[in-house]
Design an enzyme around this catalytic site. Sequence first.
Site, PDB file in Angstrom:
ATOM      1  N   TYR A   1       6.364   7.996  -1.836  1.00 25.67           N
ATOM      2  CA  TYR A   1       5.093   8.234  -2.523  1.00 25.67           C
ATOM      3  C   TYR A   1       4.789   9.734  -2.581  1.00 25.67           C
ATOM      4  O   TYR A   1       4.390  10.261  -3.610  1.00 25.67           O
ATOM      5  CB  TYR A   1       3.991   7.491  -1.761  1.00 25.67           C
ATOM      6  CG  TYR A   1       2.598   7.605  -2.331  1.00 25.67           C
ATOM      7  CD1 TYR A   1       2.130   6.690  -3.258  1.00 25.67           C
ATOM      8  CD2 TYR A   1       1.738   8.615  -1.912  1.00 25.67           C
ATOM      9  CE1 TYR A   1       0.840   6.774  -3.774  1.00 25.67           C
ATOM     10  CE2 TYR A   1       0.450   8.722  -2.412  1.00 25.67           C
ATOM     11  CZ  TYR A   1       0.007   7.798  -3.333  1.00 25.67           C
ATOM     12  OH  TYR A   1      -1.266   7.887  -3.832  1.00 25.67           O
TER      13      TYR A   1
ATOM     14  N   LYS B   1      -8.154   6.248  -3.247  1.00 24.78           N
ATOM     15  CA  LYS B   1      -8.176   7.710  -3.333  1.00 24.78           C
ATOM     16  C   LYS B   1      -6.931   8.270  -4.011  1.00 24.78           C
ATOM     17  O   LYS B   1      -6.988   9.279  -4.687  1.00 24.78           O
ATOM     18  CB  LYS B   1      -8.246   8.304  -1.926  1.00 24.78           C
ATOM     19  CG  LYS B   1      -9.649   8.514  -1.415  1.00 24.78           C
ATOM     20  CD  LYS B   1      -9.613   9.421  -0.183  1.00 24.78           C
ATOM     21  CE  LYS B   1     -10.984   9.521   0.447  1.00 24.78           C
ATOM     22  NZ  LYS B   1     -10.928  10.186   1.767  1.00 24.78           N
ATOM     23  N   GLY B   2      -5.815   7.624  -3.723  1.00 20.93           N
ATOM     24  CA  GLY B   2      -4.568   8.070  -4.345  1.00 20.93           C
ATOM     25  C   GLY B   2      -4.113   9.444  -3.885  1.00 20.93           C
ATOM     26  O   GLY B   2      -3.599  10.226  -4.681  1.00 20.93           O
TER      27      GLY B   2
ATOM     28  N   HIS C   1       7.179  -7.507  -2.372  1.00 20.59           N
ATOM     29  CA  HIS C   1       7.088  -6.838  -1.066  1.00 20.59           C
ATOM     30  C   HIS C   1       8.108  -7.427  -0.088  1.00 20.59           C
ATOM     31  O   HIS C   1       8.101  -7.098   1.094  1.00 20.59           O
ATOM     32  CB  HIS C   1       5.698  -7.027  -0.455  1.00 20.59           C
ATOM     33  CG  HIS C   1       4.593  -6.339  -1.197  1.00 20.59           C
ATOM     34  ND1 HIS C   1       4.664  -5.037  -1.606  1.00 20.59           N
ATOM     35  CD2 HIS C   1       3.355  -6.787  -1.576  1.00 20.59           C
ATOM     36  CE1 HIS C   1       3.518  -4.708  -2.222  1.00 20.59           C
ATOM     37  NE2 HIS C   1       2.725  -5.754  -2.216  1.00 20.59           N
TER      38      HIS C   1
ATOM     39  N   SER D   1      -4.505   3.008   4.240  1.00 20.30           N
ATOM     40  CA  SER D   1      -4.717   2.372   2.944  1.00 20.30           C
ATOM     41  C   SER D   1      -4.811   0.851   3.100  1.00 20.30           C
ATOM     42  O   SER D   1      -5.684   0.203   2.511  1.00 20.30           O
ATOM     43  CB  SER D   1      -3.558   2.745   2.006  1.00 20.30           C
ATOM     44  OG  SER D   1      -3.755   2.190   0.731  1.00 20.30           O
TER      45      SER D   1
ATOM     46  N   LYS E   1       0.793  -1.237   0.000  1.00 22.15           N
ATOM     47  CA  LYS E   1       0.000   0.000   0.000  1.00 22.15           C
ATOM     48  C   LYS E   1       0.820   1.280   0.000  1.00 22.15           C
ATOM     49  O   LYS E   1       0.365   2.333   0.439  1.00 22.15           O
ATOM     50  CB  LYS E   1      -1.005   0.046   1.170  1.00 22.15           C
ATOM     51  CG  LYS E   1      -1.873  -1.154   1.359  1.00 22.15           C
ATOM     52  CD  LYS E   1      -2.190  -1.901   0.111  1.00 22.15           C
ATOM     53  CE  LYS E   1      -3.247  -1.240  -0.751  1.00 22.15           C
ATOM     54  NZ  LYS E   1      -3.405  -2.036  -2.014  1.00 22.15           N
TER      55      LYS E   1
ATOM     56  N   GLY F   1       2.316   2.417  -2.905  1.00 24.04           N
ATOM     57  CA  GLY F   1       2.423   2.948  -4.267  1.00 24.04           C
ATOM     58  C   GLY F   1       2.970   1.933  -5.263  1.00 24.04           C
ATOM     59  O   GLY F   1       3.472   2.312  -6.331  1.00 24.04           O
ATOM     60  N   THR F   2       2.843   0.661  -4.931  1.00 21.06           N
ATOM     61  CA  THR F   2       3.320  -0.423  -5.786  1.00 21.06           C
ATOM     62  C   THR F   2       2.694  -0.356  -7.176  1.00 21.06           C
ATOM     63  O   THR F   2       3.392  -0.460  -8.199  1.00 21.06           O
ATOM     64  CB  THR F   2       2.934  -1.792  -5.168  1.00 21.06           C
ATOM     65  OG1 THR F   2       3.068  -1.715  -3.759  1.00 21.06           O
ATOM     66  CG2 THR F   2       3.771  -2.908  -5.734  1.00 21.06           C
ATOM     67  N   THR F   3       1.376  -0.217  -7.214  1.00 19.33           N
ATOM     68  CA  THR F   3       0.646  -0.234  -8.484  1.00 19.33           C
ATOM     69  C   THR F   3       1.125   0.914  -9.381  1.00 19.33           C
ATOM     70  O   THR F   3       1.355   0.740 -10.584  1.00 19.33           O
ATOM     71  CB  THR F   3      -0.867  -0.070  -8.215  1.00 19.33           C
ATOM     72  OG1 THR F   3      -1.236  -0.928  -7.131  1.00 19.33           O
ATOM     73  CG2 THR F   3      -1.685  -0.399  -9.435  1.00 19.33           C
TER      74      THR F   3
HETATM   75  P1  A3P Z   1      -5.074   4.863  -1.000  1.00 16.19           P
HETATM   76  O1  A3P Z   1      -5.669   3.654  -0.362  1.00 16.19           O
HETATM   77  O2  A3P Z   1      -4.558   5.829   0.023  1.00 16.19           O
HETATM   78  O3  A3P Z   1      -5.953   5.500  -1.989  1.00 16.19           O
HETATM   79  P2  A3P Z   1      -0.284  -0.288  -3.600  1.00 16.19           P
HETATM   80  O4  A3P Z   1      -0.294   0.010  -5.055  1.00 16.19           O
HETATM   81  O5  A3P Z   1       1.103  -0.384  -3.019  1.00 16.19           O
HETATM   82  O6  A3P Z   1      -1.171  -1.413  -3.255  1.00 16.19           O
HETATM   83  O7  A3P Z   1      -0.849   1.018  -2.891  1.00 16.19           O
HETATM   84  C1  A3P Z   1      -2.186   1.393  -3.089  1.00 16.19           C
HETATM   85  C2  A3P Z   1      -2.318   2.877  -2.850  1.00 16.19           C
HETATM   86  O8  A3P Z   1      -1.800   3.596  -3.971  1.00 16.19           O
HETATM   87  C3  A3P Z   1      -3.770   3.271  -2.701  1.00 16.19           C
HETATM   88  O9  A3P Z   1      -3.766   4.373  -1.816  1.00 16.19           O
HETATM   89  C4  A3P Z   1      -4.107   3.655  -4.140  1.00 16.19           C
HETATM   90  O10 A3P Z   1      -5.229   4.465  -4.272  1.00 16.19           O
HETATM   91  C5  A3P Z   1      -2.848   4.379  -4.561  1.00 16.19           C
HETATM   92  N1  A3P Z   1      -2.651   4.417  -6.007  1.00 16.19           N
HETATM   93  C6  A3P Z   1      -2.947   3.445  -6.900  1.00 16.19           C
HETATM   94  N2  A3P Z   1      -2.647   3.859  -8.142  1.00 16.19           N
HETATM   95  C7  A3P Z   1      -2.154   5.123  -8.040  1.00 16.19           C
HETATM   96  C8  A3P Z   1      -1.685   6.084  -8.985  1.00 16.19           C
HETATM   97  N3  A3P Z   1      -1.678   5.830 -10.282  1.00 16.19           N
HETATM   98  N4  A3P Z   1      -1.257   7.269  -8.500  1.00 16.19           N
HETATM   99  C9  A3P Z   1      -1.278   7.540  -7.193  1.00 16.19           C
HETATM  100  N5  A3P Z   1      -1.724   6.685  -6.253  1.00 16.19           N
HETATM  101  C10 A3P Z   1      -2.152   5.484  -6.668  1.00 16.19           C
END
Ligand code: A3P
Length: 322
Positions: free
Chosen positions: A219, A289-290, A126, A156, A67, A69-71
């Site tokens: 992040y 929410k991002g 991770h 998150s 959580k 910013g992996t994605t």
């Molecule tokens: P929130 O739950 O605070 O919205 P991970 O990718 O490590 O699982 O982390 C997920 C978090 O990154 C979530 O945070 C998600 O909304 C946010 N996220 C996913 N895609 C994103 C993007 N393109 N830019 C910024 N934040 C992003």
Amino acid sequence: DHRSDLKTLNLYNEIISTLPKRNGWKSDEVYQYQGFWHTFFYLEGLLSAQQHFKPQTNDIILSSFPKSGTTWLKALSFAIVTRSSFDISANPLLTTMPHECVLSLESDLAHNSFHRNQDTPLIGTHVPYTSLPKSIIDSRCKIIYICRDPKDTFVSLWHFLYNASFKGVDSSAKEDADFEKAFELFCDGVSYYGPYWNHVLGYWKASLESPERILFLKYEDLKNETLFYVKKIAEFMGYPFSLEEEDKRMVQKIVDLCSFQNLSRLEVNKSGQLHGRAYLIEKNAFFRKGEAGDWKNYLTPMMAARLDQITEQKLRSSGLTF
Ligand code: A3P
């Protein structure tokens, strides 16, 4: 063959059954291995990866605490390395989820490294720095690590765990008591891949020792200065933007392609589920929410102060702050 696979799984099972065990945030159990807490299936995957995983030359490892910013990091890195193969308007990210474009070491690739996409030199994980397969360290793969303010990371993670369904984990409850219990456990270091602080510190120290091999990102920085950091990531990976590309606003196009707004509105990320050996996750759970600072809507001032204090204490003298 199949029989020897079963034998190895039984062996991992036996190893795991000897480890310290605790109750996790929900009705699940977590196991402590090499100083960090793991779920059963990911730990099995880690054991297998430690034993078998062989990186390809030029592989780049994208690492994070869950959580953080992996994605986003997967999407940006994928867009950077594939930009000469596809027009932005035809990039696979438009039709394939970032987690399917860049597979993960201890889940997707744990037992079948031949599942990997040979054309893309990117692997997500991770796994804490000190538990990475020796083959990754020995081959001197580059590593990009992303972390995030622990308060936002916790919030998150809390939301994520109640949208995802992991095997053997009850997703039903969502009450104040659960939130407080999860908070206590997080503070105590008990969460998937936790303690959070040890995870971050492992990569932080390694990045100070080998800055040419490990790029350490936050992040919040990526959010504030996305263009700057995307250029930095590209340079670090060995895929720098040419002047011509900069003239054609290629960096901005990649930033826009991978923005929360853009990715979260794509059908491929909006509906359906991500299936793995250990999980079934609604794809939209990865896009909540991002934003930076959403913790203010969930943590009491007392909780926030407590987390800040732990962070201050654990990171003191490391030079790292949030
Ligand atoms: P929130 O739950 O605070 O919205 P991970 O990718 O490590 O699982 O982390 C997920 C978090 O990154 C979530 O945070 C998600 O909304 C946010 N996220 C996913 N895609 C994103 C993007 N393109 N830019 C910024 N934040 C992003």
